[in-house]
Design an enzyme around this catalytic site. Structure first.
Site, PDB file in Angstrom:
ATOM      1  N   ASP A 141       0.852  -1.180   0.000  1.00 20.58           N
ATOM      2  CA  ASP A 141       0.000   0.000   0.000  1.00 20.58           C
ATOM      3  C   ASP A 141       0.897   1.241   0.000  1.00 20.58           C
ATOM      4  O   ASP A 141       2.132   1.147  -0.143  1.00 20.58           O
ATOM      5  CB  ASP A 141      -1.027  -0.049   1.157  1.00 20.58           C
ATOM      6  CG  ASP A 141      -0.446   0.309   2.520  1.00 20.58           C
ATOM      7  OD1 ASP A 141       0.777   0.555   2.627  1.00 20.58           O
ATOM      8  OD2 ASP A 141      -1.226   0.353   3.495  1.00 20.58           O
ATOM      9  N   CYS A 196       2.899  -3.065   3.996  1.00 17.81           N
ATOM     10  CA  CYS A 196       2.095  -1.880   4.310  1.00 17.81           C
ATOM     11  C   CYS A 196       2.883  -1.103   5.362  1.00 17.81           C
ATOM     12  O   CYS A 196       4.065  -1.392   5.582  1.00 17.81           O
ATOM     13  CB  CYS A 196       0.679  -2.260   4.763  1.00 17.81           C
ATOM     14  SG  CYS A 196       0.558  -3.132   6.335  1.00 17.81           S
ATOM     15  N   THR A 217       2.898  -0.966   8.665  1.00 20.92           N
ATOM     16  CA  THR A 217       3.423  -1.820   9.736  1.00 20.92           C
ATOM     17  C   THR A 217       3.664  -3.253   9.287  1.00 20.92           C
ATOM     18  O   THR A 217       4.340  -4.012   9.981  1.00 20.92           O
ATOM     19  CB  THR A 217       2.426  -1.883  10.902  1.00 20.92           C
ATOM     20  OG1 THR A 217       1.181  -2.388  10.380  1.00 20.92           O
ATOM     21  CG2 THR A 217       2.221  -0.512  11.524  1.00 20.92           C
ATOM     22  N   HIS A 220      10.215 -23.936   9.231  1.00 22.36           N
ATOM     23  CA  HIS A 220       9.201 -24.615  10.039  1.00 22.36           C
ATOM     24  C   HIS A 220       7.788 -24.455   9.492  1.00 22.36           C
ATOM     25  O   HIS A 220       6.982 -25.375   9.599  1.00 22.36           O
ATOM     26  CB  HIS A 220       9.220 -24.085  11.481  1.00 22.36           C
ATOM     27  CG  HIS A 220      10.432 -24.514  12.256  1.00 22.36           C
ATOM     28  ND1 HIS A 220      10.512 -24.408  13.632  1.00 22.36           N
ATOM     29  CD2 HIS A 220      11.614 -25.039  11.853  1.00 22.36           C
ATOM     30  CE1 HIS A 220      11.692 -24.861  14.041  1.00 22.36           C
ATOM     31  NE2 HIS A 220      12.391 -25.240  12.976  1.00 22.36           N
ATOM     32  N   HIS A 255       6.762 -30.836  11.081  1.00 25.07           N
ATOM     33  CA  HIS A 255       6.351 -29.535  10.532  1.00 25.07           C
ATOM     34  C   HIS A 255       5.262 -29.712   9.473  1.00 25.07           C
ATOM     35  O   HIS A 255       4.321 -28.922   9.407  1.00 25.07           O
ATOM     36  CB  HIS A 255       7.559 -28.795   9.958  1.00 25.07           C
ATOM     37  CG  HIS A 255       8.574 -28.442  11.005  1.00 25.07           C
ATOM     38  ND1 HIS A 255       8.228 -27.831  12.187  1.00 25.07           N
ATOM     39  CD2 HIS A 255       9.908 -28.634  11.066  1.00 25.07           C
ATOM     40  CE1 HIS A 255       9.303 -27.645  12.927  1.00 25.07           C
ATOM     41  NE2 HIS A 255      10.347 -28.138  12.274  1.00 25.07           N
TER      42      HIS A 255
END
Ligand code: RB5
Length: 146
Positions: A8, A65, A67, A98, A134
């Site tokens: 964004d 974005c 954050t 993992h 996993h």
């Protein structure tokens, strides 16, 4: 490796810096935008990136974005996506080894270009371990989507 990338307005500069790293790693890049400062909604970008990953058009995706939080939440709503928000190299490696993360999320207002580049390198270059335990846990994540 083919990578679809999108951000964004909160991470356009970091997206361009990440693309340079991807070029150094000989990745083929599909950039779905955004390309300017005008505000866009990060769920729309998550959908564009993740649809290219789920369809197999790209091997993996990178979403950004301000954050990295909103776009990672949105990405993880899409069936087949395992998106990891990483602010450090260790998490980036573990998300591949993992969790077999197929999308990486980064925050343009959180990370400097240098640390982000190291995270991207680690994430691109680390393979899934393929360990039975996993795989079992990832299958349980997939079951949660049903
Ligand atoms: C946009 O201003 C901002 O909310 C977005 O980039 C992101 O940080 C949301 O999680």
């Amino acid at each position: 490796m083919k990578i679809t990338i999108g951000s964004d307005h909160g991470a356009v500069e970091l997206k361009d810096a990440v693309k340079k790293i991807l070029q150094e790693l000989n990745c083929e890049i599909s950039d779905v935008g955004t390309f300017g400062k005008d505000a866009v909604d990060y769920p729309d970008i998550a959908e564009k990136v993740c649809s290219e990953v789920v369809s197999g058009k790209s091997d993996r995706g990178i979403v950004l974005c301000g954050t990295g939080i909103g776009i990672s939440i949105a990405a993880n709503k899409i069936k087949g996506i395992r998106c990891s928000l990483c602010n450090d190299v260790f998490s980036a490696k573990m998300s591949r080894e993992h969790n077999n993360a197929n999308v990486l999320a980064l925050g343009g207002r959180v990370l400097g270009f240098g640390p982000a580049g190291e995270i991207v390198r680690a994430w691109i270059e680390t393979n899934f371990s393929g360990d039975e335990r996993h795989n079992r846990r990832i299958e349980k994540i997939s079951a949660l989507e049903e």
